[in-house]
Design an enzyme around this catalytic site. Structure first.
Site, PDB file in Angstrom:
ATOM      1  N   HIS A 125      60.250  57.837  47.794  1.00 28.36           N
ATOM      2  CA  HIS A 125      59.866  58.931  48.687  1.00 28.36           C
ATOM      3  C   HIS A 125      61.009  59.264  49.661  1.00 28.36           C
ATOM      4  O   HIS A 125      61.383  60.429  49.831  1.00 28.36           O
ATOM      5  CB  HIS A 125      58.606  58.538  49.461  1.00 28.36           C
ATOM      6  N   HIS A 167      58.845  66.608  47.951  1.00 30.70           N
ATOM      7  CA  HIS A 167      57.647  66.368  47.135  1.00 30.70           C
ATOM      8  C   HIS A 167      57.823  66.977  45.746  1.00 30.70           C
ATOM      9  O   HIS A 167      57.369  66.403  44.747  1.00 30.70           O
ATOM     10  CB  HIS A 167      56.408  66.965  47.820  1.00 30.70           C
ATOM     11  N   GLU A 210      63.709  58.701  56.705  1.00 39.21           N
ATOM     12  CA  GLU A 210      62.677  59.208  57.633  1.00 39.21           C
ATOM     13  C   GLU A 210      63.118  59.029  59.084  1.00 39.21           C
ATOM     14  O   GLU A 210      62.787  59.836  59.943  1.00 39.21           O
ATOM     15  CB  GLU A 210      61.330  58.515  57.386  1.00 39.21           C
ATOM     16  N   LYS A 215      57.238  60.149  67.029  1.00 35.61           N
ATOM     17  CA  LYS A 215      56.084  60.495  66.191  1.00 35.61           C
ATOM     18  C   LYS A 215      54.805  60.479  67.012  1.00 35.61           C
ATOM     19  O   LYS A 215      53.960  61.376  66.883  1.00 35.61           O
ATOM     20  CB  LYS A 215      55.962  59.557  64.987  1.00 35.61           C
ATOM     21  N   HIS A 240      60.337  67.626  53.148  1.00 32.66           N
ATOM     22  CA  HIS A 240      59.234  67.143  52.311  1.00 32.66           C
ATOM     23  C   HIS A 240      58.761  68.172  51.290  1.00 32.66           C
ATOM     24  O   HIS A 240      58.277  67.798  50.229  1.00 32.66           O
ATOM     25  CB  HIS A 240      58.055  66.689  53.179  1.00 32.66           C
ATOM     26  N   LYS A 264      47.522  59.904  58.740  1.00 35.54           N
ATOM     27  CA  LYS A 264      47.420  60.580  57.443  1.00 35.54           C
ATOM     28  C   LYS A 264      47.215  59.510  56.384  1.00 35.54           C
ATOM     29  O   LYS A 264      47.995  58.549  56.299  1.00 35.54           O
ATOM     30  CB  LYS A 264      48.702  61.351  57.135  1.00 35.54           C
ATOM     31  N   ARG A 268      53.212  69.437  64.341  1.00 35.04           N
ATOM     32  CA  ARG A 268      53.316  68.243  63.493  1.00 35.04           C
ATOM     33  C   ARG A 268      54.008  68.541  62.166  1.00 35.04           C
ATOM     34  O   ARG A 268      54.620  67.652  61.564  1.00 35.04           O
ATOM     35  CB  ARG A 268      51.927  67.631  63.257  1.00 35.04           C
ATOM     36  N   ASN A 276      57.530  67.218  58.477  1.00 28.51           N
ATOM     37  CA  ASN A 276      57.684  67.406  57.032  1.00 28.51           C
ATOM     38  C   ASN A 276      59.051  67.959  56.652  1.00 28.51           C
ATOM     39  O   ASN A 276      59.226  68.467  55.543  1.00 28.51           O
ATOM     40  CB  ASN A 276      56.599  68.339  56.499  1.00 28.51           C
ATOM     41  N   GLU A 300      47.849  68.635  62.410  1.00 29.89           N
ATOM     42  CA  GLU A 300      48.898  69.498  61.860  1.00 29.89           C
ATOM     43  C   GLU A 300      48.506  70.974  61.817  1.00 29.89           C
ATOM     44  O   GLU A 300      48.584  71.636  60.793  1.00 29.89           O
ATOM     45  CB  GLU A 300      49.292  69.015  60.454  1.00 29.89           C
ATOM     46  N   ARG A 317      31.266  56.458  55.035  1.00 28.09           N
ATOM     47  CA  ARG A 317      31.709  57.604  55.864  1.00 28.09           C
ATOM     48  C   ARG A 317      32.717  57.210  56.938  1.00 28.09           C
ATOM     49  O   ARG A 317      32.905  57.916  57.913  1.00 28.09           O
ATOM     50  CB  ARG A 317      30.519  58.332  56.502  1.00 28.09           C
TER      51      ARG A 317
END
Ligand code: NAD
Ligand code: GLY
Length: 364
Positions: free
Chosen positions: A267, A254, A187, A229, A250, A145, A243, A247, A239, A123
């Site tokens: 990426h 993506h 980025e 950041k 993205h 993330k 935040r 993206n 997010e 956990r």
């Protein structure tokens, strides 16, 4: 290395706050990780490319801990649950307890996999990021993330799990392939576009130093990217709002990665072309002018990055965009630009606009 060369930033998240240590020669600073590890058992997760170069120096920083390592196959196509399960099995086989620490040594792929394994083992156990790509040093290692891809969508499976510390030794960038360096710069430019026009201008004026890996230029962009950041993550860790600006490019990007097959486009390359698509869509909605779109495209090109996607099947592309984590009530929220230095998160466009845009501009 003198302490003056060490940059220490902080991601301020109350009890989950942590430092980002940036500098040259950090992997030869024997005591630098001691405050975070305190003799605890460590599993270093790396890959078959990075391990042979940087595992030995990293191990020399961990001499007070019991250390094992686990090597993943290299590549975005291995960013899967199978990889997470392999790390999990290594933790079980090594009988790591809740006080064990996972150390991710590598680029964003290793960091995302190792961080997710740490998030779910017992956990949640602590983990530490030692990013070795520019992309990971400016983005993926910071912010918590973690996760993996699914055949149905990029980064669909994951968890927020903040590291104990991020250690970015800028010397590691000297062994990075040119294509990967450029992918990281995609980025970097994102931060200028969404929030800091002066940073965008600086990058525009220093492309050659960056591409030539001038240490001072790289240090500057890593520092500024991490500052920006860290500030956004501290405001909006999970997010719920701002935040999502991170993206930019993205949602389109993506879809490019999924369309092309994970790993075919890096990426950062997909983010570059995706950002140019977002800029063009911003122009279509009347937010920015053509000259601004051209300026952005020119800079990405100068950084040796693609500015157009591969030929698009609009139906499939839209379906891929529809799996984005920013979708709310079926509506794709996009990060667009009001100007360079000001991003906006919006669903304020007619749905057919996006389909028309893809059909008119990208079907070849
Ligand atoms: P990557 O991890 O695949 O690394 C790129 C390549 O460089 C790999 O082949 C790697 O083995 C190699 N490499 C790494 N360090 C090296 C070094 N110092 N010298 C030589 N070779 C080296 O790719 P990446 O660009 O670092 O990361 C991309 C991934 O990050 C994507 O999966 C993306 O989704 C993810 N990402 C995550 C976040 C986040 O917030 N978690 C943010 C941005 C991107
Ligand atoms: N890379 C996007 C984020 O961390 O939110």
């Amino acid at each position: 290395m003198s302490q003056s060369m060490l940059i220490t930033l902080s991601v301020d998240l109350g009890p989950r706050s942590y430092p980002i240590l940036i500098g040259s020669g950090l992997l030869s600073q024997p005591m630098i990780l001691e405050p975070y590890l305190k003799h605890r058992d460590v599993l270093v997760v790396t890959n078959d490319t990075v391990g042979p170069i940087y595992l030995a120096p990293l191990r020399s920083l961990l001499s007070k801990s019991q250390v094992s390592s686990f090597s993943l196959p290299d590549g975005e196509r291995h960013k899967t649950m199978a990889a997470v399960n392999a790390v999990r099995d290594a933790l079980v086989a090594g009988r790591y307890g809740r006080d064990g620490v996972v150390v991710a040594l590598g680029g964003g792929v290793v960091g995302d996999i190792a961080g997710f394994a740490a998030a779910i083992y017992q956990r949640g156990v602590d983990f530490l990021q030692v990013p070795t790509t520019l992309l990971a040093q400016v983005d993926s290692a910071v912010g918590g993330k973690t996760g993996v891809n699914h055949p149905g969508g990029k980064n669909l499976i994951g968890a927020f799990h903040q590291p104990l510390c991020v250690l970015a030794d800028t010397d590691t960038l000297q062994t990075l392939p040119d294509r990967e360096l450029s992918a990281g710069l995609a980025e970097v430019l994102k931060y200028g576009l969404i929030t800091d026009v002066a940073f965008f201008d600086w990058i525009e004026a220093h492309t050659q130093s960056l591409l030539q890996r001038d240490p001072a230029a790289l240090r500057h962009v890593i520092r500024r990217s991490c500052e920006l950041k860290a500030e956004i993550v501290a405001q909006d860790e999970r997010e719920q709002g701002r935040r999502a600006l991170l993206n930019l490019g993205h949602t389109f990007g993506h879809a490019i990665e999924l369309h092309a097959g994970y790993g075919e486009w890096l990426h950062g390359e997909a983010v570059a072309a995706g950002t140019c698509m977002a800029a063009a869509f911003s122009q279509r909605l009347g937010l920015i002018d053509k000259a601004t779109v051209e300026r952005i495209r020119r800079l990405y090109s100068r950084l040796n990055l693609p500015v157009d996607p591969p030929p698009v099947d609009p139906g499939k592309f839209l379906a891929a965009m529809g799996m984005d984590k920013k979708v709310v009530a079926g509506q794709i929220r996009l990060v667009l630009l009001d100007r360079i230095g000001a991003g906006r998160i919006t669903a304020d466009y007619a749905p057919h606009d996006l389909a028309d845009f893809l059909r008119e501009q990208f079907v070849r």
